[in-house]
Design a protein around this motif. Sequence first.
Motif, PDB file in Angstrom:
ATOM      1  N   ALA A   1      12.305  88.501  82.737  1.00 14.62           N
ATOM      2  CA  ALA A   1      12.971  89.457  81.646  1.00 14.62           C
ATOM      3  C   ALA A   1      13.862  90.566  82.217  1.00 14.62           C
ATOM      4  O   ALA A   1      14.995  90.897  81.717  1.00 14.62           O
ATOM      5  N   ALA A   2      13.239  91.166  83.359  1.00 18.19           N
ATOM      6  CA  ALA A   2      14.157  91.936  84.046  1.00 18.19           C
ATOM      7  C   ALA A   2      15.190  91.853  85.014  1.00 18.19           C
ATOM      8  O   ALA A   2      15.746  92.605  85.872  1.00 18.19           O
ATOM      9  N   HIS A   3      15.431  90.652  84.814  1.00 20.60           N
ATOM     10  CA  HIS A   3      16.645  89.944  85.757  1.00 20.60           C
ATOM     11  C   HIS A   3      16.198  90.073  87.030  1.00 20.60           C
ATOM     12  O   HIS A   3      17.235  90.442  88.082  1.00 20.60           O
ATOM     13  N   GLY A   4      15.099  89.698  87.665  1.00 16.58           N
ATOM     14  CA  GLY A   4      14.630  90.002  89.039  1.00 16.58           C
ATOM     15  C   GLY A   4      15.474  88.723  89.862  1.00 16.58           C
ATOM     16  O   GLY A   4      15.650  87.788  89.390  1.00 16.58           O
ATOM     17  N   ARG A   5      15.887  89.336  91.092  1.00 18.16           N
ATOM     18  CA  ARG A   5      16.562  88.478  91.782  1.00 18.16           C
ATOM     19  C   ARG A   5      15.804  88.700  93.363  1.00 18.16           C
ATOM     20  O   ARG A   5      15.889  89.579  93.853  1.00 18.16           O
ATOM     21  N   LEU A   6      14.905  87.750  93.763  1.00 13.52           N
ATOM     22  CA  LEU A   6      14.113  88.047  94.907  1.00 13.52           C
ATOM     23  C   LEU A   6      14.757  87.179  96.251  1.00 13.52           C
ATOM     24  O   LEU A   6      15.259  86.416  96.190  1.00 13.52           O
ATOM     25  N   THR A   7      14.672  87.977  97.317  1.00 17.67           N
ATOM     26  CA  THR A   7      15.059  87.251  98.597  1.00 17.67           C
ATOM     27  C   THR A   7      13.748  87.621  99.492  1.00 17.67           C
ATOM     28  O   THR A   7      13.266  88.673  99.799  1.00 17.67           O
ATOM     29  N   ASN A   8      13.133  86.524 100.048  1.00 18.41           N
ATOM     30  CA  ASN A   8      12.401  86.394 101.036  1.00 18.41           C
ATOM     31  C   ASN A   8      12.701  85.846 102.227  1.00 18.41           C
ATOM     32  O   ASN A   8      13.499  84.996 102.590  1.00 18.41           O
ATOM     33  N   VAL A   9      12.293  86.605 103.190  1.00 18.53           N
ATOM     34  CA  VAL A   9      12.394  86.261 104.734  1.00 18.53           C
ATOM     35  C   VAL A   9      11.184  86.187 105.340  1.00 18.53           C
ATOM     36  O   VAL A   9      10.582  87.245 105.823  1.00 18.53           O
ATOM     37  N   PRO A  10      10.599  85.005 105.531  1.00 14.40           N
ATOM     38  CA  PRO A  10       9.407  84.738 106.234  1.00 14.40           C
ATOM     39  C   PRO A  10       9.204  85.280 107.543  1.00 14.40           C
ATOM     40  O   PRO A  10      10.330  85.064 108.194  1.00 14.40           O
TER      41      PRO A  10
ATOM     42  N   PRO B   1       6.852  80.929 100.649  1.00 18.42           N
ATOM     43  CA  PRO B   1       7.727  81.982  99.866  1.00 18.42           C
ATOM     44  C   PRO B   1       9.088  81.733  99.505  1.00 18.42           C
ATOM     45  O   PRO B   1       9.677  82.177  98.560  1.00 18.42           O
ATOM     46  N   LEU B   2       9.691  80.591 100.195  1.00 19.83           N
ATOM     47  CA  LEU B   2      11.054  80.135  99.698  1.00 19.83           C
ATOM     48  C   LEU B   2      10.889  79.427  98.463  1.00 19.83           C
ATOM     49  O   LEU B   2      11.889  79.517  97.551  1.00 19.83           O
ATOM     50  N   VAL B   3       9.839  78.441  98.443  1.00 17.58           N
ATOM     51  CA  VAL B   3      10.005  77.929  96.878  1.00 17.58           C
ATOM     52  C   VAL B   3       9.524  78.933  95.889  1.00 17.58           C
ATOM     53  O   VAL B   3      10.115  78.870  94.740  1.00 17.58           O
ATOM     54  N   PHE B   4       8.656  79.839  96.194  1.00 16.33           N
ATOM     55  CA  PHE B   4       8.392  80.999  95.151  1.00 16.33           C
ATOM     56  C   PHE B   4       9.789  81.729  94.931  1.00 16.33           C
ATOM     57  O   PHE B   4       9.976  81.686  93.610  1.00 16.33           O
ATOM     58  N   GLN B   5      10.514  81.933  95.795  1.00 15.97           N
ATOM     59  CA  GLN B   5      11.706  82.777  95.472  1.00 15.97           C
ATOM     60  C   GLN B   5      12.689  82.078  94.581  1.00 15.97           C
ATOM     61  O   GLN B   5      13.335  82.553  93.725  1.00 15.97           O
ATOM     62  N   ASP B   6      12.834  80.848  94.975  1.00 14.63           N
ATOM     63  CA  ASP B   6      13.962  79.753  94.180  1.00 14.63           C
ATOM     64  C   ASP B   6      13.558  79.783  92.693  1.00 14.63           C
ATOM     65  O   ASP B   6      14.283  79.652  91.963  1.00 14.63           O
ATOM     66  N   ALA B   7      12.149  79.318  92.601  1.00 15.63           N
ATOM     67  CA  ALA B   7      11.805  79.058  91.350  1.00 15.63           C
ATOM     68  C   ALA B   7      11.747  80.634  90.545  1.00 15.63           C
ATOM     69  O   ALA B   7      12.222  80.626  89.341  1.00 15.63           O
ATOM     70  N   LEU B   8      11.393  81.711  91.182  1.00 15.72           N
ATOM     71  CA  LEU B   8      11.515  82.987  90.343  1.00 15.72           C
ATOM     72  C   LEU B   8      13.114  83.248  90.028  1.00 15.72           C
ATOM     73  O   LEU B   8      13.233  83.512  89.011  1.00 15.72           O
ATOM     74  N   ASN B   9      13.787  82.966  90.989  1.00 11.36           N
ATOM     75  CA  ASN B   9      15.179  83.283  90.672  1.00 11.36           C
ATOM     76  C   ASN B   9      16.075  82.280  89.941  1.00 11.36           C
ATOM     77  O   ASN B   9      16.915  82.706  89.141  1.00 11.36           O
ATOM     78  N   ALA B  10      15.311  81.363  89.465  1.00 11.07           N
ATOM     79  CA  ALA B  10      15.802  80.239  88.624  1.00 11.07           C
ATOM     80  C   ALA B  10      15.227  80.685  87.280  1.00 11.07           C
ATOM     81  O   ALA B  10      15.466  80.052  86.094  1.00 11.07           O
ATOM     82  N   GLY B  11      14.340  81.646  86.962  1.00 14.81           N
ATOM     83  CA  GLY B  11      13.581  81.940  85.739  1.00 14.81           C
ATOM     84  C   GLY B  11      12.812  80.856  85.511  1.00 14.81           C
ATOM     85  O   GLY B  11      12.215  80.638  84.164  1.00 14.81           O
ATOM     86  N   ASP B  12      11.917  80.182  86.447  1.00 18.65           N
ATOM     87  CA  ASP B  12      11.176  79.017  86.053  1.00 18.65           C
ATOM     88  C   ASP B  12       9.828  79.521  86.333  1.00 18.65           C
ATOM     89  O   ASP B  12       9.003  79.371  87.310  1.00 18.65           O
ATOM     90  N   ILE B  13       9.197  80.250  85.133  1.00 20.53           N
ATOM     91  CA  ILE B  13       8.018  80.709  85.131  1.00 20.53           C
ATOM     92  C   ILE B  13       6.821  80.016  85.437  1.00 20.53           C
ATOM     93  O   ILE B  13       5.958  80.171  86.151  1.00 20.53           O
ATOM     94  N   ALA B  14       6.973  78.675  84.878  1.00 25.43           N
ATOM     95  CA  ALA B  14       5.825  77.636  84.811  1.00 25.43           C
ATOM     96  C   ALA B  14       5.991  76.978  86.459  1.00 25.43           C
ATOM     97  O   ALA B  14       4.773  76.759  86.955  1.00 25.43           O
ATOM     98  N   GLY B  15       7.277  76.945  87.044  1.00 28.55           N
ATOM     99  CA  GLY B  15       7.248  76.715  88.397  1.00 28.55           C
ATOM    100  C   GLY B  15       6.503  77.560  89.188  1.00 28.55           C
ATOM    101  O   GLY B  15       5.815  77.226  90.225  1.00 28.55           O
ATOM    102  N   VAL B  16       6.730  78.820  89.209  1.00 29.76           N
ATOM    103  CA  VAL B  16       6.090  79.912  89.646  1.00 29.76           C
ATOM    104  C   VAL B  16       4.670  80.031  89.667  1.00 29.76           C
ATOM    105  O   VAL B  16       3.793  79.985  90.692  1.00 29.76           O
ATOM    106  N   LEU B  17       4.280  79.630  88.420  1.00 31.26           N
ATOM    107  CA  LEU B  17       2.826  79.575  88.331  1.00 31.26           C
ATOM    108  C   LEU B  17       2.249  78.527  88.806  1.00 31.26           C
ATOM    109  O   LEU B  17       0.974  78.636  89.190  1.00 31.26           O
ATOM    110  N   ALA B  18       2.874  77.405  89.013  1.00 32.48           N
ATOM    111  CA  ALA B  18       2.304  76.179  89.765  1.00 32.48           C
ATOM    112  C   ALA B  18       1.911  76.244  91.214  1.00 32.48           C
ATOM    113  O   ALA B  18       1.375  75.556  91.853  1.00 32.48           O
TER     114      ALA B  18
END
Length: 126
Positions: free
Chosen positions: A60-69, A12-29
Motif C-alpha cells: 500500500a505504501a508503494h514499496g519497491r524492494l531491491t535485494n542483493v544476496p 530473496p529475489l523471488v520475494f523481491q519480484d513478488a513484492l514489487n509486483a504487489g503479489d501479496i499471496a505470492g509473497v506469503l507463499a
Amino acid sequence: MLPVVTDPAKLPLVFQDALNAGDIAGVLALFAAGAGMRTVTGEHLAGTEALRAEISGTVAAHGRLTNVPRHTLVGAETALLVTDWTMEIDGPDGERIAPTGTTANIARRDADGGWRFTLLNPLGTA
C-alpha cells in the motif's frame, strides 16, 4: 501462484519480484507455516495474518524492494540467507524514503522440495 523455489539462494529475489509486483499471496507463499518476521521497527510478527498485514502495508505504501544476496549457507535442510536490501517506500508524510540494511533470514526445505522462509530479520544482527 509462484513456482516452488528449489534453490534457497533464489528466495530473496523471488520475494523481491513478488513484492514489487504487489503479489501479496505470492509473497506469503514463500513463508513456511508458522513463520515469523522482525519488522524494520523491531516488532516481532508471527503467523499468516500478521505477515499478510505487514506485506499489505508495504504494498500500500508503494514499496519497491531491491535485494542483493550476499551469502547462502545450507545445512540440515536449513539455510541462512544474508542479503543486502534497499526499500524505496512512501514515508508517513508522503515523501519517498529509501532505507537500507542487511538481513539475516532463515529458510527450510519443505516436503515438496521447496524452500520457504521460517524467519525474516531485515535488521540483521542489529
